[in-house]
Structures are given as structure tokens and as C-alpha cells.
Design a protein around this motif. Structure first.
Motif, mmCIF file in Angstrom:
data_model
loop_
_atom_site.group_PDB
_atom_site.id
_atom_site.type_symbol
_atom_site.label_atom_id
_atom_site.label_comp_id
_atom_site.label_asym_id
_atom_site.label_seq_id
_atom_site.Cartn_x
_atom_site.Cartn_y
_atom_site.Cartn_z
ATOM 1 N N PHE A 158 -8.865 -5.469 10.422
ATOM 2 C CA PHE A 158 -9.836 -5.786 9.377
ATOM 3 C C PHE A 158 -9.169 -5.760 8.003
ATOM 4 C CE2 PHE A 158 -13.303 -3.912 12.279
ATOM 5 C CZ PHE A 158 -13.500 -5.150 12.879
ATOM 6 N N ASP A 159 -9.221 -6.895 7.324
ATOM 7 C CA ASP A 159 -8.610 -6.988 5.992
ATOM 8 C C ASP A 159 -9.358 -6.164 4.948
ATOM 9 O OD1 ASP A 159 -6.655 -8.630 6.938
ATOM 10 O OD2 ASP A 159 -7.653 -10.497 6.331
ATOM 11 N N ASP A 160 -10.639 -5.917 5.202
ATOM 12 C CA ASP A 160 -11.437 -5.185 4.217
ATOM 13 C C ASP A 160 -10.842 -3.813 3.916
ATOM 14 O OD1 ASP A 160 -13.138 -7.265 4.025
ATOM 15 O OD2 ASP A 160 -14.775 -6.364 5.181
ATOM 16 N N ASN A 161 -10.289 -3.163 4.933
ATOM 17 C CA ASN A 161 -9.706 -1.837 4.728
ATOM 18 C C ASN A 161 -8.476 -1.901 3.827
ATOM 19 O OD1 ASN A 161 -11.575 -0.431 6.374
ATOM 20 N ND2 ASN A 161 -10.480 -1.083 8.216
ATOM 21 N N TYR A 162 -7.677 -2.953 4.007
ATOM 22 C CA TYR A 162 -6.509 -3.134 3.144
ATOM 23 C C TYR A 162 -6.947 -3.353 1.693
ATOM 24 C CZ TYR A 162 -3.490 -3.691 7.254
ATOM 25 O OH TYR A 162 -2.792 -3.485 8.422
ATOM 26 N N LEU A 191 0.813 -1.213 0.000
ATOM 27 C CA LEU A 191 0.000 0.000 0.000
ATOM 28 C C LEU A 191 0.845 1.261 0.000
ATOM 29 C CD1 LEU A 191 -2.843 -1.001 2.485
ATOM 30 C CD2 LEU A 191 -2.802 -1.151 0.004
ATOM 31 N N ASN A 192 1.927 1.267 0.759
ATOM 32 C CA ASN A 192 2.759 2.464 0.831
ATOM 33 C C ASN A 192 3.444 2.744 -0.499
ATOM 34 O OD1 ASN A 192 2.167 2.999 3.533
ATOM 35 N ND2 ASN A 192 3.742 1.572 4.242
ATOM 36 N N SER A 193 4.044 1.702 -1.087
ATOM 37 C CA SER A 193 4.751 1.905 -2.350
ATOM 38 C C SER A 193 3.781 2.228 -3.474
ATOM 39 C CB SER A 193 5.573 0.667 -2.712
ATOM 40 O OG SER A 193 4.725 -0.433 -2.969
ATOM 41 N N SER A 194 2.580 1.650 -3.430
ATOM 42 C CA SER A 194 1.620 1.922 -4.499
ATOM 43 C C SER A 194 1.178 3.379 -4.463
ATOM 44 C CB SER A 194 0.404 1.001 -4.377
ATOM 45 O OG SER A 194 -0.338 1.303 -3.214
ATOM 46 N N ASN A 195 1.008 3.928 -3.260
ATOM 47 C CA ASN A 195 0.619 5.325 -3.155
ATOM 48 C C ASN A 195 1.726 6.226 -3.691
ATOM 49 O OD1 ASN A 195 0.381 7.955 -1.049
ATOM 50 N ND2 ASN A 195 -1.504 7.234 -1.988
ATOM 51 N N HIS A 196 2.962 5.916 -3.362
ATOM 52 C CA HIS A 196 4.096 6.690 -3.879
ATOM 53 C C HIS A 196 4.173 6.544 -5.398
ATOM 54 C CE1 HIS A 196 8.055 8.434 -4.284
ATOM 55 N NE2 HIS A 196 8.483 7.326 -4.879
ATOM 56 N N HIS A 197 3.962 5.335 -5.872
ATOM 57 C CA HIS A 197 3.981 5.063 -7.308
ATOM 58 C C HIS A 197 2.919 5.899 -8.019
ATOM 59 C CE1 HIS A 197 4.639 2.424 -10.848
ATOM 60 N NE2 HIS A 197 3.352 2.602 -11.052
ATOM 61 N N LEU A 198 1.734 5.948 -7.438
ATOM 62 C CA LEU A 198 0.645 6.714 -8.044
ATOM 63 C C LEU A 198 0.912 8.213 -7.998
ATOM 64 C CD1 LEU A 198 -2.543 4.827 -6.807
ATOM 65 C CD2 LEU A 198 -1.717 5.021 -9.145
ATOM 66 N N ASN A 240 -7.778 5.065 4.844
ATOM 67 C CA ASN A 240 -6.599 5.018 5.714
ATOM 68 C C ASN A 240 -6.975 5.316 7.168
ATOM 69 O OD1 ASN A 240 -4.212 4.258 4.351
ATOM 70 N ND2 ASN A 240 -4.196 6.202 3.246
ATOM 71 N N LYS A 241 -7.928 6.214 7.331
ATOM 72 C CA LYS A 241 -8.401 6.544 8.681
ATOM 73 C C LYS A 241 -9.046 5.328 9.335
ATOM 74 C CE LYS A 241 -11.311 9.916 11.105
ATOM 75 N NZ LYS A 241 -12.238 11.076 10.936
#
Length: 203
Positions: A146-150, A55-62, A137-138
Motif C-alpha cells: 500500500f502506497d498510502d503508508n509510504y 524514508l530511511n535517510s529522512s528519519n536519520h536526517h530528522l 511503520n508497523k
């Protein structure tokens, strides 16, 4: 009312608008070339599964993609605005008995207006993505178990990644269509008028 003074002001304004339109057409072609090269960069050539793994790298990538796309959208909207004003000033009077020319030019304006509206909608999509991701993210911070948030964040990132690529392809397509439309219909703008001199060479 000083008619001569107003005519002089209008002529100066029209000349500036026409020059800006000519410059805009040149900029459009350059933008299409830049977008084509940007689409070939590693941002879009890498395996898309990367977007969903971290998630972190994808946000930076985007984020590395979002800013250039937003710039292309803003530039396109601004350029189209200059072209729209110029085309509207080139529409002949109904008293000229040139209904066909008027209809065609209005159709061209409608087509360009539709492209502009789509680009404005694309800008809104990016804003909506940031808002939805912030909310997700909040929730993730509150309930990390909860996996749903991920999955939600991952899906948001992946969907935007796909949309950004489509946005760039659409902008490039719009540019080529505008250039094609104006080139094929350039005779419609070629009228002998003191205030309305057609641009013989667009590029």
C-alpha cells in the motif's frame, strides 16, 4: 518561630535565585547565538525534497535535528523557570501603592509563561511524531504493497522537519523578546529593598 533564622534562610535563598537568574539571562543570549548558527547548518540549508525521497535517510536526517532541538527546548524551559521565580519575588507588595509596577510585572510573567507553555507543547509534538511514525511503520511492515503508508510516513517526516525549523525560530524569538522586555522595564525592578536588589546589568 525563629524570625531571624527564617530571614537569614530566605535571604540566602533569594540571593541564590537572583544569581541563577543573572546566569540564566547570560545563557539565554548564548542560546540565541547557538540557535542562529544551528539554523545555518546543512540540516536546513539542503534541498527539502530529500526529506520525502527516502524514508530511511529522512528519519536519520530528522534524528540529527530532533535531539538538539529537544535540548534547546529543555534548556529554555529550565531557564525560564529560574527567571519566573526571580520575577515573582521582585513583585512589590500592594501596600507599596505601586499598582502600575505590579501590573507590568504580572504582564511580563504572563508573557513568559505563554512562551514556556508553547515550548512544552513543542516537546509534545515531537513525542507525538515518534508515536505516529512508529504506528505508520508497523502498518507499512504489515502491508508494504500500500502506497498510502509510504506517503503517510513521508508526510510525517516532512511536517516535522518544517516544525523543527519553526520551533528553533520561535525559541530564538522568545529569547530576544525576554531580553528586550527585561531591559526596557529594568527600572521597575530597581527598588531599594533589603531582600530585593535589582540586577543592574543583565549581561
Amino acid at each position: 518561630m525563629d524570625i531571624d533564622k527564617n530571614n537569614k534562610i530566605f535571604t540566602e535563598l533569594y540571593t541564590n535565585i537572583k544569581q541563577q537568574a543573572e546566569k540564566s539571562l547570560t545563557n539565554l543570549v548564548e542560546h540565541a547565538y547557538e540557535i542562529e548558527n544551528f539554523l545555518k547548518k546543512n540540516f536546513f540549508s539542503n534541498n527539502e525534497i530529500i526529506i520525502m525521497e527516502n524514508l530511511n535517510s529522512s528519519n536519520h536526517h530528522l534524528n540529527l535535528i530532533i535531539q538538539p532541538v529537544q535540548n534547546y527546548l529543555r534548556d529554555f524551559i529550565e531557564i525560564v523557570e529560574h527567571l519566573t521565580i526571580w520575577l515573582e519575588l521582585e513583585i512589590p507588595s500592594y501596600s507599596d501603592n505601586n499598582d502600575f509596577c505590579i501590573i507590568v510585572q504580572n504582564e511580563i510573567l504572563d508573557e513568559i509563561a505563554s512562551m514556556k507553555s508553547n515550548c512544552i507543547a513543542y516537546m509534545s509534538q515531537i513525542v507525538d511524531y515518534r508515536e505516529q511514525r512508529a504506528l505508520a511503520n508497523k502498518e507499512l511492515f504489515k502491508r508494504p504493497q500500500f502506497d498510502d503508508n509510504y506517503h503517510l510516513i513521508s508526510n510525517l517526516d516532512y511536517q516535522l522537519y518544517r516544525n523543527l525549523k519553526l520551533m528553533l525560530m520561535d525559541i530564538k524569538s522568545y529569547i530576544l523578546r525576554i531580553c528586550n522586555i527585561l531591559t526596557k522595564n529594568k527600572d521597575l525592578f530597581n527598588r531599594q529593598s533589603f531582600h530585593h536588589q535589582h540586577v543592574n546589568n543583565y549581561f
